[in-house]
Design a protein around this motif. Sequence first.
Motif, PDB file in Angstrom:
ATOM      1  N   GLY B 133      51.666  33.744  39.009  1.00 44.41           N
ATOM      2  CA  GLY B 133      50.725  33.046  37.495  1.00 44.41           C
ATOM      3  C   GLY B 133      50.960  33.858  36.501  1.00 44.41           C
ATOM      4  O   GLY B 133      50.369  33.376  35.022  1.00 44.41           O
ATOM      5  N   THR B 159      41.693  34.584  34.096  1.00 43.89           N
ATOM      6  CA  THR B 159      41.422  33.814  35.536  1.00 43.89           C
ATOM      7  C   THR B 159      42.660  34.048  37.233  1.00 43.89           C
ATOM      8  O   THR B 159      43.160  33.143  36.524  1.00 43.89           O
ATOM      9  N   GLY B 160      42.292  34.152  37.597  1.00 38.59           N
ATOM     10  CA  GLY B 160      43.456  34.443  38.839  1.00 38.59           C
ATOM     11  C   GLY B 160      45.315  34.464  38.672  1.00 38.59           C
ATOM     12  O   GLY B 160      45.790  34.064  39.757  1.00 38.59           O
ATOM     13  N   VAL B 161      44.739  36.294  37.426  1.00 37.74           N
ATOM     14  CA  VAL B 161      46.198  36.358  37.470  1.00 37.74           C
ATOM     15  C   VAL B 161      45.591  37.789  38.211  1.00 37.74           C
ATOM     16  O   VAL B 161      44.705  38.944  37.933  1.00 37.74           O
ATOM     17  N   ASP B 162      46.880  38.615  38.288  1.00 44.92           N
ATOM     18  CA  ASP B 162      46.559  40.069  39.252  1.00 44.92           C
ATOM     19  C   ASP B 162      46.436  40.992  38.240  1.00 44.92           C
ATOM     20  O   ASP B 162      46.868  40.689  36.798  1.00 44.92           O
ATOM     21  N   ALA B 163      45.788  42.045  38.777  1.00 43.16           N
ATOM     22  CA  ALA B 163      45.336  43.527  37.522  1.00 43.16           C
ATOM     23  C   ALA B 163      46.621  43.765  36.933  1.00 43.16           C
ATOM     24  O   ALA B 163      46.713  44.022  35.613  1.00 43.16           O
ATOM     25  N   VAL B 164      48.245  43.387  37.478  1.00 39.93           N
ATOM     26  CA  VAL B 164      48.911  44.135  36.173  1.00 39.93           C
ATOM     27  C   VAL B 164      49.037  43.796  35.435  1.00 39.93           C
ATOM     28  O   VAL B 164      49.086  44.040  34.204  1.00 39.93           O
ATOM     29  N   ARG B 166      46.979  41.302  34.252  1.00 42.25           N
ATOM     30  CA  ARG B 166      45.905  41.204  33.043  1.00 42.25           C
ATOM     31  C   ARG B 166      46.618  41.984  32.339  1.00 42.25           C
ATOM     32  O   ARG B 166      46.053  42.154  30.614  1.00 42.25           O
ATOM     33  N   ARG B 167      46.412  43.789  32.716  1.00 45.54           N
ATOM     34  CA  ARG B 167      46.483  44.569  31.669  1.00 45.54           C
ATOM     35  C   ARG B 167      47.774  44.825  31.045  1.00 45.54           C
ATOM     36  O   ARG B 167      47.962  45.127  29.843  1.00 45.54           O
ATOM     37  N   GLU B 168      49.164  43.647  31.145  1.00 44.27           N
ATOM     38  CA  GLU B 168      49.830  43.654  30.337  1.00 44.27           C
ATOM     39  C   GLU B 168      49.875  42.097  29.039  1.00 44.27           C
ATOM     40  O   GLU B 168      49.999  42.259  28.356  1.00 44.27           O
ATOM     41  N   GLU B 171      47.216  44.177  26.380  1.00 45.16           N
ATOM     42  CA  GLU B 171      48.461  44.680  25.702  1.00 45.16           C
ATOM     43  C   GLU B 171      48.571  43.875  24.623  1.00 45.16           C
ATOM     44  O   GLU B 171      49.322  44.037  23.765  1.00 45.16           O
ATOM     45  N   PRO B 188      35.205  36.590  33.033  1.00 45.32           N
ATOM     46  CA  PRO B 188      34.211  36.949  33.263  1.00 45.32           C
ATOM     47  C   PRO B 188      34.085  38.237  33.832  1.00 45.32           C
ATOM     48  O   PRO B 188      33.795  38.427  34.640  1.00 45.32           O
ATOM     49  N   TYR B 189      35.211  39.186  33.496  1.00 44.69           N
ATOM     50  CA  TYR B 189      35.570  40.330  34.134  1.00 44.69           C
ATOM     51  C   TYR B 189      34.118  41.278  33.468  1.00 44.69           C
ATOM     52  O   TYR B 189      34.997  41.378  32.296  1.00 44.69           O
ATOM     53  N   MET B 190      33.731  42.179  33.851  1.00 43.05           N
ATOM     54  CA  MET B 190      33.247  42.825  32.751  1.00 43.05           C
ATOM     55  C   MET B 190      33.852  44.140  32.760  1.00 43.05           C
ATOM     56  O   MET B 190      33.796  44.040  31.456  1.00 43.05           O
ATOM     57  N   ASP B 191      34.868  44.200  33.055  1.00 41.69           N
ATOM     58  CA  ASP B 191      35.473  45.002  33.206  1.00 41.69           C
ATOM     59  C   ASP B 191      36.398  45.505  31.872  1.00 41.69           C
ATOM     60  O   ASP B 191      37.323  45.963  30.946  1.00 41.69           O
TER      61      ASP B 191
END
Lengths: 363, 302, 241
Positions: B133, B159-164, B166-168, B171, B188-191
């Motif tokens: 993803g 959406t549908g991508v893991d946390a790592v 997403r962070r990248e 950046e 859709p992610y509040m954070d």
Amino acid sequence: MNRFIAFVKKEFLHIFRDYRTMLILFIMPIAQILIFGFAITTEIKDASIAILDKSKDEVTRELTQKLLSSGYFNNDAYLTSESQIEPAFNDQRVKMVVVFEPEFGRNLQKEGTANVQLVCDASDPNQARMLSQFAEGIFASYASQGVVKGIQPEVRMFYNESLEGVYMSIPGIMAMILMLVSAMMTSISITREKEYGSMEVLLISPLKPLQIIMGKVTPYVMMALINAVSILALGYFVFGVPVKGSIILLLMECLLFTILALSLGILISTVAKNQMVAMFMSMFALMLPVILLSGFIFPVENMPLPLRIISNIIPPKWFIIIVKTIMLKGGGLLYVWKETLILIGFVVLFVTLSVKKFKIRLQ
Amino acid sequence: MIEFKNIHKSFEDVHAVDDVSLRIEEGELFGFIGPDGAGKTTLFRMLNSLLIPDEGQINLFGLDPVKEYKKVRQIIGYMPGKFSLYYDLSIEENLQFFATVFGTTIEENYHLIEDIYKQIEPFKKRPAGKLSGGMKQKLALSCALIHKPRLLLLDEPTTGVDAVSRREFWEMLQKLKEKGITIVVSTPYMDEAGLCDRVALMQNGKIHAVAPPSEIVSQFSDPLYTIKVKNNYKSLQALRQWEFCENVYPFGETLHYLDKRNNVSADVIEAYLSSQQLTFDKVEMIQPDIEDCFIALTHNVG
Amino acid sequence: MDKKKVITVENLVKKFGHFTANNNLNFHVDQGEIFGFLGANGAGKTTAMRILCGLSSPTSGKVEVAGFDVSHQAEEVKKRIGYMSQKFSLFEDLSIWENMRFFATVYGLSSSEFKARGEDLLRKLNLYKERKRLVSTLSLGWKQKLAFSVAILHQPSIVFLDEPTGGVDPITRRQFWEMIYEAAENGITVFVTTHYMDEAEYCDRVTIMVDGRIDALDTPAELKKQYNAASMNDVFLALAR
């Protein structure tokens, strides 16, 4: 232009990477022509029959002679009573028994009709039907020679009598394959872009709608023509079906028909939401009419009037007539200009419709 | 500058976008935050000229997406919600294709995508369908950037991508912003709100707030309590029964509680919980986050 | 309080050829617990969950679910679990009631049981009047709530949830979690697999899988303390990076 070439290249990559598409594109035409070709030519050759002649007059003798000299039938035995029919079938050799009623010739002359019974081994129903039809055809042609009146000649048999099966089926298969490759494959490949969401990106790119459409269809035009040539080659080398007329003219007509099918495919893709819908629409809206109404399998002349009228708006019908005329009768453009014009008319109609319906926006 | 003026859009009986007006400045990293069905995708499609608004005007760097859609389409790099890559083409072929289609070459704008593309370049012969993803996302971003767009429009890219990953991804967006590209993103992610310069909170086609994330949080004036209890379910039921309860909802392992009274202390709440025979760890007043604000803003509506 | 273990996993190994998808997993889940099973895409979550559901056998190790061994008594296991996934849970072209009846029948509910429980459920969800509506006309939030209710209609001992609340608004999401709390309160064990770290915050205990191993297993609060992180997202980043 660069954009367009990039697009066409991409389409070819899609085609070559998907073995199912490749299978449909290249293996199926070959498989079809072999199946149709062999199924029709070989099955009705020298089929064993038995004759139970209760009349033994000149007419029955002549009819028997006609049956046996047709090349379709081989006489296996002369039976003398009905009780021998079943044992004859049980031998597995005899496929059909022809039973002439007593006084057959006299009835025919006096009353204009006479009864002949065709008893078939229906354990292979297809073959049984074919055999009986062939025999009926032979009787009908005898009857139609004017000796007697009151018997309906069987048109279908007349057809198959004059032409070997594979001669008949090549134009039909060509129509079917070109339709399949062009209409079904393009409609599926356009709807696939919609389904995966890439159509959105293409739409907002500087590609013009016409470039997208042309880019989509160009590979399939080429595929379709390759198919047309390979069908003709197979017909010639495997079944000895010659092309009596001009090959160039024939290929041009194929091209015209391909463009027609492609514009139909685009039209379908503007309506269909996903690949599955596109496939079913192509199947039911295109394939079934081609098979059933174009004269490919069932002769148009034999259809009831409403279907005969409907068959006029089935483009493959005209294409099949054109191909038959050029291939089998050696006719030039002079003989097929009317049909060609009709096809051009269809193309103009479908292209206009699909370009109008193909939107630069989503809704 | 991008400006939406009283935009409406309906599909049959659904009012997908309902009177949206807002401004996005050039060079901004702007986020539309809202759940599925909030109207984010519809809004994006009107901005990139794929849909026409029923009412209202859009101004995109001085262009009108309805009339000047050809020019608009040239300056937007768009990543739709569904990954728009060709799964049967390799990484390299995908990028090459989009470069050619947009009338450019990979070399010409390589500097823009270098940071991102370098990470997936070792696998450039691999078909896009076989990527993870995070890698797909990097490729899609490279393809959207290859023609050097002025505006990058990203519809739910994480959406549908893991946390790592997403962070990248965020950046990468920060770096692109530094290069002067305006970025409009929906999520859709509040954070993820905190990672944008400014956000619009959106639900049911309406915008509930437009402000920098810190300002949205500081506008939340009511005291908010976090309650760590042993049994979330029973405590929720009990607190709802309480006459002073304005709102209470689960928030991760804890509950968040809002009181109708202005000057209530943690002790009072603890006393109530004890009176209900509920075991609790602690009750504390805390700073709300974007999600609390979203709930407060939409609580009375829905 | 002595709780019954409903899932026991000891030395679970699952290999596909040379690839080890699950490398020696050990954990157990208590009755009525909300257990989060986290990991990046491809960390081996799906493989492990398939084994727990009786869809696939472990290469080695012991896995017991609801008191049955998944390798030999998969059918017994399947009768005692419920399943809901965000990707597929209900048939869009069937009505609410038809969906409920279908799944109830699949899980062997008698028609009288189904009628009683089904009507109960619809009243609780306030959907009784809408029961003939097609599922495709419901909003995502309602679909999720309905799918969860259907998954526990046959009162399984464990319900498996695969990324259950992605994409819905914060309020609906909380209503959903309240339903999960209620089910847990009634003794149903809830097993949640997800890669959304904010979903993890709601679980009683979570495991985090990285490359086929379990790298952490504790309550979210403990994990956050241990990794000195503000959220589960940060815990995950600390582990996975």
